[in-house]
Design a protein around this motif. Structure first.
Motif, PDB file in Angstrom:
ATOM      1  N   ARG A 197      37.859 -10.355   7.238  1.00  0.00           N
ATOM      2  CA  ARG A 197      37.228  -9.909   5.721  1.00  0.00           C
ATOM      3  C   ARG A 197      35.877  -9.697   5.916  1.00  0.00           C
ATOM      4  N   LEU A 198      34.996 -10.297   6.582  1.00  0.00           N
ATOM      5  CA  LEU A 198      33.847  -9.934   7.155  1.00  0.00           C
ATOM      6  C   LEU A 198      33.787  -8.236   8.096  1.00  0.00           C
ATOM      7  N   ALA A 199      34.469  -8.198   8.583  1.00  0.00           N
ATOM      8  CA  ALA A 199      35.107  -7.284  10.014  1.00  0.00           C
ATOM      9  C   ALA A 199      35.320  -5.993   8.817  1.00  0.00           C
ATOM     10  N   THR A 200      36.157  -6.006   8.118  1.00  0.00           N
ATOM     11  CA  THR A 200      36.887  -5.243   7.017  1.00  0.00           C
ATOM     12  C   THR A 200      35.641  -4.860   6.304  1.00  0.00           C
ATOM     13  N   ALA A 201      34.709  -5.382   6.148  1.00  0.00           N
ATOM     14  CA  ALA A 201      33.895  -4.799   4.922  1.00  0.00           C
ATOM     15  C   ALA A 201      32.454  -4.324   5.568  1.00  0.00           C
ATOM     16  N   HIS A 202      32.478  -4.032   6.252  1.00  0.00           N
ATOM     17  CA  HIS A 202      31.282  -3.551   7.912  1.00  0.00           C
ATOM     18  C   HIS A 202      31.561  -2.378   7.960  1.00  0.00           C
ATOM     19  N   ASP A 203      33.232  -2.411   8.430  1.00  0.00           N
ATOM     20  CA  ASP A 203      34.320  -0.710   8.080  1.00  0.00           C
ATOM     21  C   ASP A 203      33.999  -0.352   7.221  1.00  0.00           C
ATOM     22  N   LYS A 204      33.799  -0.650   6.969  1.00  0.00           N
ATOM     23  CA  LYS A 204      33.773   0.366   4.902  1.00  0.00           C
ATOM     24  C   LYS A 204      32.226  -0.111   4.692  1.00  0.00           C
ATOM     25  N   ILE A 205      31.231  -0.513   4.772  1.00  0.00           N
ATOM     26  CA  ILE A 205      29.620  -0.445   4.532  1.00  0.00           C
ATOM     27  C   ILE A 205      29.366   0.843   6.061  1.00  0.00           C
ATOM     28  N   SER A 206      29.999   1.055   6.990  1.00  0.00           N
ATOM     29  CA  SER A 206      29.385   2.059   7.838  1.00  0.00           C
ATOM     30  C   SER A 206      30.478   3.497   7.453  1.00  0.00           C
ATOM     31  N   ASP A 207      31.198   3.002   7.190  1.00  0.00           N
ATOM     32  CA  ASP A 207      32.122   4.298   6.551  1.00  0.00           C
ATOM     33  C   ASP A 207      31.478   5.494   5.714  1.00  0.00           C
ATOM     34  N   ALA A 208      31.490   4.302   4.585  1.00  0.00           N
ATOM     35  CA  ALA A 208      30.676   4.852   3.419  1.00  0.00           C
ATOM     36  C   ALA A 208      29.208   5.329   4.245  1.00  0.00           C
ATOM     37  N   ALA A 209      28.322   4.549   4.731  1.00  0.00           N
ATOM     38  CA  ALA A 209      27.261   5.332   5.081  1.00  0.00           C
ATOM     39  C   ALA A 209      27.011   6.597   5.864  1.00  0.00           C
ATOM     40  N   LYS A 210      28.084   6.712   6.716  1.00  0.00           N
ATOM     41  CA  LYS A 210      28.810   7.844   7.427  1.00  0.00           C
ATOM     42  C   LYS A 210      28.625   9.608   6.174  1.00  0.00           C
ATOM     43  N   LYS A 211      28.878   8.850   5.407  1.00  0.00           N
ATOM     44  CA  LYS A 211      29.542  10.388   4.463  1.00  0.00           C
ATOM     45  C   LYS A 211      27.907  10.184   3.970  1.00  0.00           C
ATOM     46  N   ALA A 212      27.690   9.658   3.910  1.00  0.00           N
ATOM     47  CA  ALA A 212      25.475   9.471   3.317  1.00  0.00           C
ATOM     48  C   ALA A 212      25.034   9.946   3.902  1.00  0.00           C
ATOM     49  N   ASP A 213      25.275  10.301   5.743  1.00  0.00           N
ATOM     50  CA  ASP A 213      24.433  10.309   6.403  1.00  0.00           C
ATOM     51  C   ASP A 213      23.675   9.064   6.215  1.00  0.00           C
ATOM     52  N   ARG A 214      23.729   8.301   6.913  1.00  0.00           N
ATOM     53  CA  ARG A 214      22.776   7.252   6.252  1.00  0.00           C
ATOM     54  C   ARG A 214      23.664   6.755   7.381  1.00  0.00           C
ATOM     55  N   HIS A 215      23.417   5.644   8.319  1.00  0.00           N
ATOM     56  CA  HIS A 215      23.631   4.512   9.241  1.00  0.00           C
ATOM     57  C   HIS A 215      24.152   3.415   8.051  1.00  0.00           C
ATOM     58  N   GLY A 216      25.312   2.382   9.132  1.00  0.00           N
ATOM     59  CA  GLY A 216      25.229   1.075   7.994  1.00  0.00           C
ATOM     60  C   GLY A 216      24.631   0.550   8.680  1.00  0.00           C
ATOM     61  N   GLU A 217      23.681   0.041   9.495  1.00  0.00           N
ATOM     62  CA  GLU A 217      23.077  -0.867  10.449  1.00  0.00           C
ATOM     63  C   GLU A 217      21.714  -0.643   8.989  1.00  0.00           C
ATOM     64  N   GLN A 218      21.633   0.182   8.238  1.00  0.00           N
ATOM     65  CA  GLN A 218      20.810   0.302   6.943  1.00  0.00           C
ATOM     66  C   GLN A 218      20.759  -0.281   5.667  1.00  0.00           C
ATOM     67  N   ILE A 219      22.894  -0.763   6.127  1.00  0.00           N
ATOM     68  CA  ILE A 219      22.321  -1.326   4.363  1.00  0.00           C
ATOM     69  C   ILE A 219      22.951  -2.776   4.800  1.00  0.00           C
ATOM     70  N   SER A 220      22.428  -3.615   3.894  1.00  0.00           N
ATOM     71  CA  SER A 220      22.763  -5.161   4.313  1.00  0.00           C
ATOM     72  C   SER A 220      23.009  -5.311   3.228  1.00  0.00           C
ATOM     73  N   LEU A 221      24.472  -7.172   3.744  1.00  0.00           N
ATOM     74  CA  LEU A 221      24.789  -7.156   3.265  1.00  0.00           C
ATOM     75  C   LEU A 221      25.338  -8.772   2.366  1.00  0.00           C
ATOM     76  N   VAL A 222      24.309  -9.008   1.849  1.00  0.00           N
ATOM     77  CA  VAL A 222      24.880 -10.438   0.727  1.00  0.00           C
ATOM     78  C   VAL A 222      26.544 -11.276   0.478  1.00  0.00           C
ATOM     79  N   ALA A 223      26.192 -11.581   0.635  1.00  0.00           N
ATOM     80  CA  ALA A 223      27.828 -12.820   0.873  1.00  0.00           C
ATOM     81  C   ALA A 223      27.574 -13.289   0.316  1.00  0.00           C
ATOM     82  N   VAL A 224      28.232 -12.992  -1.159  1.00  0.00           N
ATOM     83  CA  VAL A 224      28.435 -14.229  -3.160  1.00  0.00           C
ATOM     84  C   VAL A 224      29.370 -14.736  -2.366  1.00  0.00           C
TER      85      VAL A 224
END
Ligand SMILES: *Cc1c(COP(=O)(O)O)cnc(C)c1O
Length: 235
Positions: free
Chosen positions: A13-40
């Protein structure tokens, strides 16, 4: 499920979440690494946190002081864990929160900030804080209105053991995507203005399992995922 299967599921699930974050970041012209993830990890056992830790996750979010305290004690040997307290803060619980949390994402009262600050002074510790903003129409939610953010931030700046890192919001579920976008953009505009004003400000925590993509498209730098990582809760 056996514990081993649970661990594999969390890793996947973590791997999938990271993929989704990078996909969304790409759409926004940003990098996945710029978005941090808090696991609740609220309501989930410490063994689930250890499983996520083994997959590289270091930052966890808890809503209840009792759970934060227990899990931080149980996992104290993992010295690089970073705990975010993300629930409503009661003033009689500020000592425990100051002791165990590295961040408090839900600051919306000066009285609470003052208490956290004085506990941190005693502990000789700095605490990162986010100002919780209420961007939804419902008055029942915690958080201050957007128009009060500037003066609130100014007041919190006086507390030497608190570092203002930015804003946090828990939006309603939106059925109207245009309305969602408009409100997220307003929040981002307010965040950018604050960032311009204060060097310490770098975080917009917006986005949970159901709205992470919209949040990233609107400038969120941090998302908080519970269900997407640890599975459904019974709460
Ligand atoms: C529970 C919770 C989350 C995680 O919600 P999911 O929908 O499970 O991802 C995020 N932020 C806050 C403040 C929460 O209370």
């Amino acid at each position: 499920m056996s514990e081993n299967n649970v661990n594999i599921t969390i890793a996947n699930r973590l791997a999938t979440a990271h993929d989704k974050i990078s996909d969304a970041a790409k759409k926004a012209d940003r990098h996945g690494e710029q978005i941090s993830l808090v696991a609740v990890s609220k309501t989930k056992p410490s063994t689930d946190i250890e499983a996520a830790y083994e997959s590289g996750q270091r930052t966890f979010g808890e809503n209840y002081v009792q759970e934060l305290t227990e899990k931080a004690q149980q996992l104290s040997s993992l010295s690089d864990l970073c705990w975010h307290f993300i629930g409503p803060v009661q003033s009689n619980k500020t000592a425990l929160i100051a002791k165990y949390a590295n961040w408090v994402d839900s600051v919306d009262r000066i009285k609470i900030a003052r208490r956290l600050n004085s506990h941190c002074e005693e502990l000789n510790k700095r605490l990162n804080v986010l100002i919780q903003v209420n961007i939804s129409d419902s008055n029942t939610k915690s958080g201050i209105p957007l128009k009060d953010v500037e003066s609130f931030a100014k007041e919190i700046q006086q507390f030497k053991n608190l570092t203002v890192r930015g804003l946090m919001a828990i939006p309603d579920e939106y059925h109207d995507k245009e309305k969602q976008k408009a409100e997220f953009e307003q929040l981002n505009t307010c965040f950018l203005a604050l960032k311009h004003q204060y060097q310490s400000v770098d975080t917009l925590s917006l986005g949970m399992t159901n709205d992470m993509e919209a949040a990233i498209l609107s400038g969120s730098t941090m998302i908080r995922l519970g269900t997407a990582i640890f599975g459904p809760r019974t709460d």
